[in-house]
Enzyme design. Structure first.
Site, PDB file in Angstrom:
ATOM      1  N   GLU A 291       0.816  -1.207   0.000  1.00  0.00           N
ATOM      2  CA  GLU A 291       0.000   0.000   0.000  1.00  0.00           C
ATOM      3  C   GLU A 291       0.857   1.268   0.000  1.00  0.00           C
ATOM      4  O   GLU A 291       0.450   2.309  -0.498  1.00  0.00           O
ATOM      5  CB  GLU A 291      -0.923  -0.005   1.232  1.00  0.00           C
ATOM      6  N   HIS A 317       8.412 -26.526   0.497  1.00  0.00           N
ATOM      7  CA  HIS A 317       7.695 -27.587  -0.214  1.00  0.00           C
ATOM      8  C   HIS A 317       6.555 -27.014  -1.053  1.00  0.00           C
ATOM      9  O   HIS A 317       5.647 -27.740  -1.439  1.00  0.00           O
ATOM     10  CB  HIS A 317       7.150 -28.604   0.804  1.00  0.00           C
ATOM     11  N   LYS A 430     -13.296   2.146  -1.529  1.00  0.00           N
ATOM     12  CA  LYS A 430     -14.247   2.407  -0.429  1.00  0.00           C
ATOM     13  C   LYS A 430     -15.428   3.228  -0.954  1.00  0.00           C
ATOM     14  O   LYS A 430     -16.577   2.993  -0.605  1.00  0.00           O
ATOM     15  CB  LYS A 430     -13.553   3.180   0.704  1.00  0.00           C
TER      16      LYS A 430
HETATM   17  O1  PA5 Z   1      -3.069   1.706   5.937  1.00  0.00           O
HETATM   18  C1  PA5 Z   1      -4.147   2.216   5.721  1.00  0.00           C
HETATM   19  O2  PA5 Z   1      -4.313   3.449   5.746  1.00  0.00           O
HETATM   20  C2  PA5 Z   1      -5.367   1.384   5.418  1.00  0.00           C
HETATM   21  O3  PA5 Z   1      -5.017   0.050   5.240  1.00  0.00           O
HETATM   22  C3  PA5 Z   1      -6.358   1.472   6.561  1.00  0.00           C
HETATM   23  O4  PA5 Z   1      -5.752   1.075   7.752  1.00  0.00           O
HETATM   24  C4  PA5 Z   1      -7.600   0.617   6.313  1.00  0.00           C
HETATM   25  O5  PA5 Z   1      -8.202   0.957   5.089  1.00  0.00           O
HETATM   26  C5  PA5 Z   1      -8.609   0.798   7.446  1.00  0.00           C
HETATM   27  O6  PA5 Z   1      -8.911   2.153   7.608  1.00  0.00           O
HETATM   28  P1  PA5 Z   1      -9.500   2.717   8.944  1.00  0.00           P
HETATM   29  O7  PA5 Z   1      -8.493   2.540  10.013  1.00  0.00           O
HETATM   30  O8  PA5 Z   1      -9.785   4.150   8.649  1.00  0.00           O
HETATM   31  O9  PA5 Z   1     -10.744   1.941   9.231  1.00  0.00           O
END
Ligand code: PA5
Length: 456
Positions: A291, A317, A430
Site C-alpha cells: 500500500e 515444499h 471504499k
Molecule cells: O493503511 C491504511 O491506511 C489502510 O489500510 C487502513 O488502515 C484501512 O483501510 C482501514 O482504515 P481505517 O483505520 O480508517 O478503518
C-alpha cells in the site's frame, strides 16, 4: 541481550556475481542517493511530518490505564474489529508474542487475560462462528478505525452494538472501547456523544504505520504483552536508523538491498521468516510494502515491488522450486531465529538407515539446517538474498523489526519518488462500495464471458 542482525553477504556481487549481485559502485551510488533522502527524513521529522517516528517515545499511560480498567471487569473474551492497518499489526503482535494456542489455554495459564479474537474480514460465516463461540455479555470489543467510517469495521460494530443492547441494555457501552482519530470522524463523534471509552490514533499517523500507537498497543496490553519493551525495541532501532554511512544505518543498508535489486529487475520482494510466530508480521509487512509503494507516478509510469510472504520451512515444499528455477525476478529476505525457546529432540525409534540423520537432533536443528540449505542453494544459483537474524522473538526485537520496516518503507518511497503515506486506490474502492450499497448500479460490466457448471 536481544539483538537484530542484518546480513547482506549473499546479495553482494562477490557472492552471486555481477549480474544479480550488488557491486561496490552500486553501493557507492546508493550511498550518494540515500544521503539526500536521510536529510529529507530528518527535516520532515523535525517538522512533525513523520509522526510514526515519534510513537516509540510517546507516553503509554492512557493505553495502560484503559487496559487496566477494562481488565478489572474480568471479561472472558476480547474481540478486535479492524481491517488493514487497523488490524494487521495487532495480528502480528499476537502471533509473535503470545502462546500460539492462547484461546485453548485454561484461564490460569493465560494469567487471567481474556481469550483474543481479531476479526478483520466481513465473511459472514467466520463472523457468525466467533459470535457463536463467545458469550457477548462477558466480552469486550475494541473497534479500531482511524477514519471511523470503514464499511467492514463499522458493520461489525453496528451488529455487535445491536446484540449488546439486547443483552445488556444501556450497559452496552461498557463493552466497547473505540480507537479512532483523536479529533474527527463518525466514531469519534459517537464516542463523545455516547460517552464510550475511546483511545486516539495520533494525528498524522496513517493506518499501516500505526501499530506502535493505541491501535496495536491497547490490544497488546489486553493480551499481557509488555508494551513498554515493545517501544523500547523501537527506540533502540531508531538510534540505528539515522547514520549517514551504510554500515552505521541498518535501515539504509536494508533499503540498499531492496532498492538496488528492484532496479536490477527483482520486482518481487519475498519475506520468508523461519518461524510460525512471524507469519503475522509477514502479513503486516505485505500490506505496508504494497500500500505504501504501489503507486502511479504519472500517466505512463508506476512503481511498486510486489511483496510476497513465504513461511520457512513449510514453503520450501511449495514455493522454493519457483524461487530457484522460475523467473529471476525476486529478492528474498530470510528471517532467522537464533533461539526458538524450545528443546524438542527427535527420538530414535527405528533402526532405519533412511532416518538415521534425524535422531539426536532437535526440531530447532532441523529448521535451522533447512534455512541454511535453502540459503546456500539460492546463493549458489546466483539468487539475491538477505538475512535478518533475531536473537529471539521478544517484545523488543519485534518492536525493533516493526520500526525498521516502517523506516525502510519510507526510505524506499522517497527513493522511488512516490508518496508512501497515501492510498488513493484504496479510497476509490471504499467510495464505490458505498455507492453500490446506496443503490447505484454496480459499475462492473455485465457478464460477457461466464461459464456455469451445475454440480449437484
Ligand atoms: O493503511 C491504511 O491506511 C489502510 O489500510 C487502513 O488502515 C484501512 O483501510 C482501514 O482504515 P481505517 O483505520 O480508517 O478503518
Amino acid at each position: 541481550m536481544n539483538k537484530i542482525t542484518l546480513d547482506l553477504s549473499n546479495a553482494l556481487s562477490s557472492s552471486i556475481g555481477n549480474e544479480n549481485g550488488i557491486t561496490e559502485n552500486e553501493l557507492n551510488d546508493f550511498e550518494e542517493k540515500i544521503r539526500n533522502v536521510l536529510i529529507r527524513v530528518r527535516e520532515e521529522r523535525a517538522q512533525g511530518k513523520l509522526a510514526f517516528m515519534d510513537l516509540p517515545c510517546a507516553s503509554t499511560k492512557e493505553i495502560e490505564d484503559t487496559a487496566e480498567k477494562v481488565l478489572q471487569n474480568e471479561f472472558e473474551d476480547f474481540i478486535v474489529f479492524g481491517i488493514g492497518g487497523s488490524s494487521l499489526g495487532t495480528r502480528g503482535l499476537k502471533e509473535a508474542l503470545i502462546h500460539p494456542e492462547w484461546n485453548l489455554l485454561p484461564h490460569k495459564k493465560r494469567n487471567g487475560y481474556p481469550r483474543v479474537f481479531i476479526l478483520e474480514n466481513i465473511d459472514p460465516y467466520s463472523f457468525s462462528a466467533v459470535l457463536e463461540t463467545i458469550d457477548i455479555k462477558k466480552s469486550i470489543f475494541n473497534v479500531v478505525s482511524k477514519s471511523g467510517k470503514t464499511a467492514e469495521t463499522i458493520s461489525q460494530f453496528l451488529i455487535v452494538k445491536d446484540l449488546l443492547e439486547k443483552a445488556a441494555g444501556n450497559d452496552w457501552k461498557k463493552h466497547i472501547v473505540i480507537t479512532t482519530d483523536s479529533l474527527s470522524g463518525p466514531l469519534r463523534k459517537i464516542a463523545r456523544e455516547e460517552k464510550i471509552s475511546a483511545l486516539s490514533v495520533p494525528q498524522g499517523v496513517g493506518g499501516r504505520f500505526s501499530v506502535l500507537s493505541s491501535v496495536g498497543l491497547f490490544p497488546a496490553a489486553m493480551m499481557g504483552i509488555d508494551i513498554k519493551r515493545l517501544l523500547k525495541g523501537a527506540v533502540g532501532m531508531d538510534a540505528l536508523c539515522s547514520g549517514e554511512k551504510l554500515d552505521e544505518n541498518i535501515a539504509s543498508a536494508l533499503c540498499a538491498f531492496y532498492f538496488i535489486t528492484y532496479k536490477k529487475g527483482k520486482q518481487i520482494t519475498v519475506l520468508m521468516p523461519y518461524s510460525d510466530r512471524l507469519l503475522g508480521f509477514g502479513l503486516w509487512f505485505r500490506q505496508l510494502w504494497a500500500e505504501s509503494l504501489g503507486k502511479r507516478k504519472n500517466s505512463r509510469e508506476s512503481e511498486g515491488p510486489t511483496p510476497v510472504v513465504a513461511l520457512g520451512a513449510t514453503d520450501q515444499h511449495s514455493q522454493l522450486q519457483l524461487y530457484l528455477q522460475g523467473p529471476d525476478d525476486k529478492s528474498i529476505t530470510f528471517i532467522e531465529l537464533e533461539d526458538y525457546e524450545s528443546e524438542i529432540e527427535i527420538p530414535r525409534s527405528f533402526e532405519h538407515n533412511d532416518f538415521s540423520y534425524l535422531p539426536g537432533n532437535r526440531l530447532e536443528d532441523l529448521i535451522r539446517a533447512e534455512l541454511s540449505a535453502t540459503r546456500t542453494v539460492l546463493t549458489t544459483n546466483g539468487r539475491a538474498n538477505a538475512t535478518i537474524r533475531l536473537s529471539r522473538i521478544s517484545p523488543d526485537t519485534v518492536g525493533g523489526i516493526i520500526y525498521l520496516y516502517e523506516v525502510v518503507t519510507t526510505l524506499m518511497g522517497y527513493l522511488l519518488d512516490i508518496n508512501p503515506f497515501d492510498q488513493p486506490a484504496v479510497e476509490e474502492g471504499k467510495k464505490i462500495t458505498r455507492e453500490i450499497l446506496e443503490g447505484k448500479e454496480s459499475p462492473e460490466s455485465k457478464e460477457k464471458l461466464a461459464i456455469e457448471c451445475v454440480l449437484g
